[in-house]
Structure formats: C-alpha cells, structure tokens
Design a protein around this motif. Structure first.
Motif, PDB file in Angstrom:
ATOM      1  N   ALA A   7       0.830  -1.208   0.000  1.00 29.33           N
ATOM      2  CA  ALA A   7       0.000   0.000   0.000  1.00 29.33           C
ATOM      3  C   ALA A   7       0.867   1.261   0.000  1.00 29.33           C
ATOM      4  O   ALA A   7       0.571   2.225  -0.708  1.00 29.33           O
ATOM      5  CB  ALA A   7      -0.937  -0.003   1.207  1.00 29.33           C
ATOM      6  N   ARG A  11       0.897   3.929  -3.068  1.00 29.31           N
ATOM      7  CA  ARG A  11       0.650   5.361  -2.827  1.00 29.31           C
ATOM      8  C   ARG A  11       1.805   6.203  -3.378  1.00 29.31           C
ATOM      9  O   ARG A  11       1.587   7.210  -4.049  1.00 29.31           O
ATOM     10  CB  ARG A  11       0.451   5.607  -1.335  1.00 29.31           C
ATOM     11  CG  ARG A  11       0.134   7.043  -0.991  1.00 29.31           C
ATOM     12  CD  ARG A  11      -0.084   7.204   0.529  1.00 29.31           C
ATOM     13  NE  ARG A  11      -0.211   8.588   0.892  1.00 29.31           N
ATOM     14  CZ  ARG A  11      -1.317   9.306   0.809  1.00 29.31           C
ATOM     15  NH1 ARG A  11      -2.437   8.743   0.373  1.00 29.31           N
ATOM     16  NH2 ARG A  11      -1.329  10.572   1.162  1.00 29.31           N
ATOM     17  N   HIS A  49      -6.790   4.919  -2.513  1.00 29.66           N
ATOM     18  CA  HIS A  49      -5.866   5.851  -1.866  1.00 29.66           C
ATOM     19  C   HIS A  49      -6.325   7.305  -1.978  1.00 29.66           C
ATOM     20  O   HIS A  49      -6.116   8.093  -1.051  1.00 29.66           O
ATOM     21  CB  HIS A  49      -4.466   5.719  -2.473  1.00 29.66           C
ATOM     22  CG  HIS A  49      -3.784   4.447  -2.103  1.00 29.66           C
ATOM     23  ND1 HIS A  49      -3.162   4.264  -0.894  1.00 29.66           N
ATOM     24  CD2 HIS A  49      -3.638   3.281  -2.785  1.00 29.66           C
ATOM     25  CE1 HIS A  49      -2.648   3.049  -0.834  1.00 29.66           C
ATOM     26  NE2 HIS A  49      -2.931   2.425  -1.968  1.00 29.66           N
TER      27      HIS A  49
END
Length: 196
Positions: A7, A11, A49
């Motif tokens: 993650a 991002r 996100h």
C-alpha cells in the motif's frame, strides 16, 4: 506487513505518476486514468488511496513540502563563513537541484499556482517564510551589513529564486549550480558588506 508495504509503494507510485502527469499535461488536463495507467496501478487502487484528483494533487504538494523540508536537514554544518547566510546559499542550491531533478518538488511548486485548486502559492509561500527566517537569523548573528534588514533583503532574494524556479520550467540552465553561484556572487557582498 507485506500488504501494508504494498500500500505504501502503491501510494508513492501514484504520487510520482501524478507529479509527472501534472507537470507535462497540467492539473486540469491530467486524468486519473492516465495517472493510474502510468503508475501501473488499477483505477480501483487509485481510488482506494485518493477519492479525487484534488486529493491526489494535495498529496503531491504534501510530499513536495516534505522533500523541501528535507533540504534543511541536508544543510552542511557551517562553512568557512558559516551561519544563516551559508545556510541560505546552501538551501538555494538544494532547492534548485531538487527542482531540476525531482518532478514531485517541481509539481508541488506548479500546483501552488493552480486556480482550479484554489491554490495560494503554497510551496512558494513555504520558501518565502524559510528565506525570511534565515535572514532574521542572519541579522541576529550579525551577518548582515549595516543598513541591511530582512525586510529589505527578503523580497529581492525571494523574487530572484522564484524567478529561477519559474524560468527553470522551460530551461534547466536557470537551475544550474553556476547560475545560482553567479547570483550569490553578486548579492552576498552587498548583504555582508565584504567579499565572501
């Protein structure tokens, strides 16, 4: 833990891709589809996100501001003449180097002028405040020549350095070490009252 690391990487890839697309196409023309495709991330992952393009642009600005603050952490400890003016010269070189080589920092500055974001020159405002603080420190240290005050000096330095940044959008030579050295060779003797 692997999911969390993925993650974080996703991002970061989206912020990098957005910065690249914003600088080449402009904020208004940039599409989330292009940003996600360039980042090699699914549209669903992008929206996980960042719900909107505005939110993604703010993330680019936040990351650019973090990188700008890192310049202060990278300043060398005092030089031959040391102090706040040395830090200002080093910070100027650091900023121009980042603008030339770091698309996130460059995009952060450009997004500060984006009317669609309701922006108010965010990164340039940070830079202005930093210059003003360093000049105030230089005055406290006795580093400014008689008659020189932060209020008199800051506008010239801010205008010149922001000018380098804007002109550097079309020609990286404006961000070169030689160009910045020439500026400081001209300005420092006036600020300090001596050849530094």
């Amino acid at each position: 833990m692997a999911k969390q690391e993925r993650a974080v990487r996703t991002r970061a890839a989206l912020i990098q891709s957005a910065a690249e697309v914003f600088t080449t196409e402009g904020y208004v023309r940039a599409s989330l589809a292009r940003i996600s495709r360039q980042a090699r991330v699914s549209s669903g992952a992008l929206h996980f996100h960042f719900e909107t393009k505005r939110e993604l642009a703010r993330a680019v600005e936040d990351e650019a501001a973090r990188r700008l603050r890192a310049i202060a952490e990278d300043l060398p400890a005092g030089g031959a003449w040391g102090g706040a003016l040395q830090d200002l010269v080093a910070a100027t070189h650091g900023l121009m180097s980042r603008l030339a080589g770091d698309v996130v920092v460059r995009a952060g500055f450009e997004l500060g002028d984006e009317p669609a974001l309701g922006a108010k020159a965010g990164m340039r405002r940070c830079w202005q405040e930093w210059v003003e603080q360093l000049l105030a420190r230089a005055q406290r240290e006795g580093g400014l020549a008689e008659g020189m005050t932060p209020e008199k000096v800051a506008p010239a330095i801010i205008t010149a350095t922001v000018g380098f940044e804007v002109l550097g959008l079309g020609d990286d030579e404006w961000l070169s070490e030689q160009r910045i050295d020439a500026f400081w060779d001209l300005v420092l003797p006036q600020l300090t009252g001596e050849a530094v």
